[in-house]
Design a protein around this motif. Structure first.
Motif, PDB file in Angstrom:
ATOM      1  N   PRO A  85       0.806  -1.225   0.000  1.00  0.00           N
ATOM      2  CA  PRO A  85       0.000   0.000   0.000  1.00  0.00           C
ATOM      3  C   PRO A  85       0.835   1.269   0.000  1.00  0.00           C
ATOM      4  CG  PRO A  85      -0.962  -1.618   1.466  1.00  0.00           C
ATOM      5  CD  PRO A  85       0.360  -2.182   1.017  1.00  0.00           C
ATOM      6  N   ASP A  86       1.934   1.266   0.745  1.00  0.00           N
ATOM      7  CA  ASP A  86       2.786   2.456   0.796  1.00  0.00           C
ATOM      8  C   ASP A  86       3.337   2.785  -0.588  1.00  0.00           C
ATOM      9  OD1 ASP A  86       2.383   2.811   3.477  1.00  0.00           O
ATOM     10  OD2 ASP A  86       4.243   1.842   4.100  1.00  0.00           O
ATOM     11  N   TYR A  87       3.748   1.755  -1.320  1.00  0.00           N
ATOM     12  CA  TYR A  87       4.296   1.984  -2.666  1.00  0.00           C
ATOM     13  C   TYR A  87       3.204   2.465  -3.610  1.00  0.00           C
ATOM     14  CZ  TYR A  87       7.005   1.283  -6.906  1.00  0.00           C
ATOM     15  OH  TYR A  87       7.655   1.486  -8.089  1.00  0.00           O
ATOM     16  N   VAL A  88       2.058   1.793  -3.597  1.00  0.00           N
ATOM     17  CA  VAL A  88       0.975   2.148  -4.506  1.00  0.00           C
ATOM     18  C   VAL A  88       0.502   3.573  -4.252  1.00  0.00           C
ATOM     19  CG1 VAL A  88      -1.412   1.627  -5.155  1.00  0.00           C
ATOM     20  CG2 VAL A  88       0.240  -0.231  -4.846  1.00  0.00           C
ATOM     21  N   ASN A  89       0.445   3.974  -3.008  1.00  0.00           N
ATOM     22  CA  ASN A  89      -0.044   5.321  -2.680  1.00  0.00           C
ATOM     23  C   ASN A  89       0.902   6.418  -3.148  1.00  0.00           C
ATOM     24  OD1 ASN A  89      -2.579   4.834  -1.493  1.00  0.00           O
ATOM     25  ND2 ASN A  89      -1.598   4.159   0.403  1.00  0.00           N
ATOM     26  N   LYS A  90       2.128   6.064  -3.490  1.00  0.00           N
ATOM     27  CA  LYS A  90       3.071   7.043  -4.011  1.00  0.00           C
ATOM     28  C   LYS A  90       2.934   7.236  -5.525  1.00  0.00           C
ATOM     29  CE  LYS A  90       6.559   6.178  -0.425  1.00  0.00           C
ATOM     30  NZ  LYS A  90       7.911   5.644  -0.141  1.00  0.00           N
TER      31      LYS A  90
END
Length: 266
Positions: A85-90
């Motif tokens: 999720p952290d990567y996708v949200n970037k």
């Protein structure tokens, strides 16, 4: 039991006691060795007179062996794409890139993202257009989704290399293990697509595109719609069969009536 694939734009020199791999600038490159994980008899002709005929006849089995591990509890699982999720949200941009009909199969993903989330903007490009006029925003906050049925479309494989070189994450759909696209992309999702020998609809390209799209949407929108999509994909075959039964007579009548026409526009 080790081997390596000579990368594109490289030269391999063989001598009696060594091999040397270089790029086009003459720089020596260390080969990336892989390990053979198949039985020795798989390299034989297996009763066929030629290797080419053997490869052609064994393609359906090879695809089935590739896809079958993805079937878990009656649904297809995309384990190869691990996005936190952290990567996708970037991510801020999602680009869909392919050629011809392969690009058309990605358009549902673009359509859904444009209408379901404001977290990212999207773009759809032919691979040649993407190569010759790449978007200025292509970079580390970009996801590039590609598709090539054969995996050997030169422009699509080159587009994957361009995107990776710009720092973008690349996810590619194909039917062919070991293809140029597989070697160029970060993540590969295999699907089956052979009109002459139809596979269950759940294993074709469209369900894979929908599931990747909704997996991303669930992260951006904080929803949980992917299970619903998986369930819908399992009903897809029945929907296809009903549609075929409904429209087959009309399609055959149309074909019989216009079979002699010199030009047909679609």
């Amino acid at each position: 039991n080790r081997y390596f694939v000579v990368p594109e734009y490289h030269i391999l020199k063989l001598s009696a006691d060594k091999l040397t791999l270089t790029d086009f600038d003459g720089n020596e490159v260390l080969p990336k060795y892989l390990t053979v994980d198949w039985e020795l008899n798989s390299a034989g002709k297996n009763g066929y007179p030629f290797y080419m005929e053997k490869e052609i006849m064994e393609q359906p089995e090879a695809i089935r062996n590739t896809i079958s591990p993805r079937l878990k509890d009656g649904r297809v699982v995309l384990d190869d794409i691990q996005l936190t999720p952290d990567y996708v949200n970037k991510l801020k941009k999602v680009y869909f890139v392919a050629c011809g009909g392969s690009l058309a199969t990605l358009y549902p993903g673009k359509y859904i993202l444009e209408r379901e989330t404001a977290a990212v903007s999207t773009g759809a490009y032919t691979a040649a257009e993407f190569l010759n006029d790449p978007p200025a925003r292509l970079g580390k906050k970009s996801l590039v989704v590609l598709n090539s049925q054969s995996g050997g479309t030169p422009e699509t494989a080159a587009a994957a290399r361009l995107a990776t070189g710009r720092g973008a994450l690349t996810a590619a759909f194909t039917t062919t293990p070991g293809s140029a696209l597989e070697q160029a992309a970060d993540h590969i999702v295999y699907y089956f697509d052979d009109p002459a020998s139809p596979y269950p609809a759940v294993l074709t390209i469209f369900p894979e595109v929908y599931k990747l799209t909704y997996a991303l949407l669930d992260i951006w929108n904080g929803t949980g719609r992917l299970p619903e999509v998986n369930a819908a994909m399992l009903r897809l075959q029945d929907t296809f069969d009903e549609a075929c039964a409904c429209y087959r007579p009309a399609a055959r009548a149309f074909g019989a009536k216009y079979a002699g026409e010199p030009i047909l526009y679609s």
